[in-house]
Every structure is written in C-alpha cells, then in structure tokens.
Scaffold this motif. Structure first.
Motif, short mmCIF file in Angstrom:
data_model
loop_
_atom_site.label_atom_id
_atom_site.label_comp_id
_atom_site.label_asym_id
_atom_site.label_seq_id
_atom_site.Cartn_x
_atom_site.Cartn_y
_atom_site.Cartn_z
N GLN A 133 -13.23 5.42 3.95
CA GLN A 133 -12.03 6.44 4.59
C GLN A 133 -10.53 5.56 4.10
N ARG A 134 -10.61 4.63 4.75
CA ARG A 134 -9.45 4.27 4.64
C ARG A 134 -8.62 3.95 2.88
N PHE A 135 -9.34 3.06 1.80
CA PHE A 135 -9.23 3.53 0.86
C PHE A 135 -9.08 5.07 0.06
N GLU A 136 -9.67 5.75 0.87
CA GLU A 136 -9.78 6.80 -0.29
C GLU A 136 -7.86 7.29 0.50
N LEU A 137 -7.62 6.22 1.40
CA LEU A 137 -6.04 7.39 1.88
C LEU A 137 -4.97 6.75 0.47
N VAL A 138 -5.25 5.38 -0.17
CA VAL A 138 -4.44 5.37 -0.38
C VAL A 138 -3.93 5.38 -1.97
N LEU A 139 -2.68 5.55 -2.79
CA LEU A 139 -2.60 6.29 -3.67
C LEU A 139 -2.19 4.90 -4.46
N ALA A 140 -2.01 4.00 -4.79
CA ALA A 140 -1.55 2.89 -5.03
C ALA A 140 -1.20 1.82 -3.89
N HIS A 141 -2.32 0.37 -4.55
CA HIS A 141 -2.20 -1.22 -4.26
C HIS A 141 -1.34 -1.55 -4.69
N TRP A 142 -0.73 -2.53 -4.69
CA TRP A 142 -0.47 -4.20 -5.61
C TRP A 142 -0.58 -5.45 -4.61
N ASP A 143 -0.47 -6.18 -5.50
CA ASP A 143 -0.49 -7.32 -5.01
C ASP A 143 0.35 -8.56 -5.07
N VAL A 144 1.36 -8.89 -4.85
CA VAL A 144 2.85 -9.84 -5.09
C VAL A 144 1.97 -11.16 -4.81
N PRO A 145 1.97 -12.55 -5.43
CA PRO A 145 1.89 -13.41 -5.33
C PRO A 145 3.70 -14.33 -5.37
N TYR B 265 0.49 -1.07 0.41
CA TYR B 265 0.28 0.27 0.04
C TYR B 265 0.77 1.31 0.22
N LYS B 266 0.83 1.79 -1.13
CA LYS B 266 1.48 3.55 -1.18
C LYS B 266 0.20 4.61 -0.43
N ILE B 267 0.12 5.08 0.77
CA ILE B 267 -0.80 6.10 0.98
C ILE B 267 -0.37 7.53 0.63
N LYS B 268 -1.62 8.05 0.93
CA LYS B 268 -0.64 9.61 1.17
C LYS B 268 0.00 10.44 2.29
N TRP B 269 0.72 10.94 1.55
CA TRP B 269 2.30 11.44 2.58
C TRP B 269 0.71 11.85 3.82
N GLY B 270 2.24 11.45 4.95
CA GLY B 270 1.40 12.06 6.52
C GLY B 270 -0.22 11.38 7.00
N HIS B 271 -0.56 9.97 6.14
CA HIS B 271 -2.02 9.64 6.62
C HIS B 271 -1.56 7.99 6.45
N LEU C 123 13.30 3.21 6.63
CA LEU C 123 13.47 4.54 5.94
C LEU C 123 12.67 4.81 4.82
N HIS C 124 13.33 6.31 3.95
CA HIS C 124 11.96 6.25 2.61
C HIS C 124 12.99 5.82 1.84
N SER C 125 11.95 5.62 0.24
CA SER C 125 12.91 5.08 -0.49
C SER C 125 12.36 6.73 -1.96
N SER C 126 12.52 6.39 -3.08
CA SER C 126 12.22 6.91 -3.86
C SER C 126 10.43 7.14 -4.40
N GLU C 127 10.26 8.25 -4.54
CA GLU C 127 8.58 7.84 -4.42
C GLU C 127 7.71 8.07 -5.53
N ASP C 128 8.30 6.59 -6.83
CA ASP C 128 7.97 5.89 -7.63
C ASP C 128 8.52 4.82 -6.77
N SER C 129 9.36 4.39 -5.93
CA SER C 129 9.39 3.01 -5.25
C SER C 129 8.60 2.74 -3.59
#
Length: 146
Positions: A127-139, A38-44, A79-85
């Motif tokens: 509300q929880r889903f509105e905070l999500v910028l991106a979501h992916w599932d990896v088997p 899950y990639k969440i909106k900054w600060g949320h 730690l943080h990483s680049s925005e795209d990853s």
C-alpha cells in the motif's frame, strides 16, 4: 607455438597484475549521506508517512542501534512547489560506509523480528509503495565553505 607464447605472456601479465592488486591497501569507506525523495499521490502524503513511520523507520532505527546508520532525518516541505519539482517527503540517511548504503539486504534480519505478521507487513508495504508517484535517491556530500 605462437599460441603457447601468447598464453605464457598473458599468464605472466595476469599474475603480475594480480600481485600488484593484492598488495594494495584495503580501501576504507567513509560515511555517505543519501537523501531519499518521495512524491506521493495528491492527498495521500499523511497516509504514506504514517506507513513509513510504522514499517520502515523501525528498521532504520535497528540499523542505527547496530551502528550501520549514523543518522536519520525526515522532512516535509511547508509550502508547495510546481508539480514537476514537488516532493512530499524526504529522508536523509547517513550510513557508516558506502557498502552499507547500497546493501539493501541489511534490514532483512530485522523484518521478521519487528513484524512477525509478515502478511500484514507486506500488505502495508505494498500500500505504501502504491501511493508513490516518484522516488529518487541522491547521494550528497558536504562542501567546505572555508
């Protein structure tokens, strides 16, 4: 006449193919592990994780008690990483079978039991889903190292 012969041949082939299919042994599905990112909106991120723990984790625990889910693990990066990853929250689930992993309705019997106030539950999940910028599932699978 040609149509009758063609239909007869087609019928025989289908019957033969079905007979062969029916005699095959049932496929036994092995456990499957899926990483949910899950990639969440900054600060949320904290708000998202709080809502996830309140409204989704209890459903997964019910599936674990039932035996459909073997393990549940949640992680957040230190730690943080680049925005795209970047990702802010990861949940690793191991399901008993592949079928269970992709049957999203398996939690439905527990929703009303755990959350009798369905209006509040649905509002918090929205509300929880509105905070999500991106979501992916990896088997994923384990790779033997020996």
């Amino acid at each position: 006449m040609k149509k009758k012969i063609l239909l007869s041949v087609l019928f025989i082939l289908l019957a033969w193919n079905f007979k062969g299919f029916a005699q095959t042994a049932p496929v036994q599905s092995a456990p499957i592990t899926i990483e949910n990112y899950y990639k969440i909106k900054w600060g949320h991120a904290e708000e998202f994780i709080t809502l996830w723990k309140k409204n989704h984790y209890p459903l997964l625990k019910k599936l674990q008690e039932k035996g459909d889910v073997i393990s549940i693990k949640a992680e957040a990066p230190i730690l943080h990483s680049s925005e795209d990853s970047r990702w802010d929250f990861k949940v690793t689930l191991t399901f008993k079978t592949e079928h269970l992993a992709f049957d999203y309705s398996i939690v439905d019997p527990f929703k009303k039991q755990l959350y009798p106030d369905q209006d509040s539950y649905k509002k918090e999940e929205q509300q929880r889903f509105e905070l999500v910028l991106a979501h992916w599932d990896v088997p994923v699978e384990s790779i033997p190292l020996k």
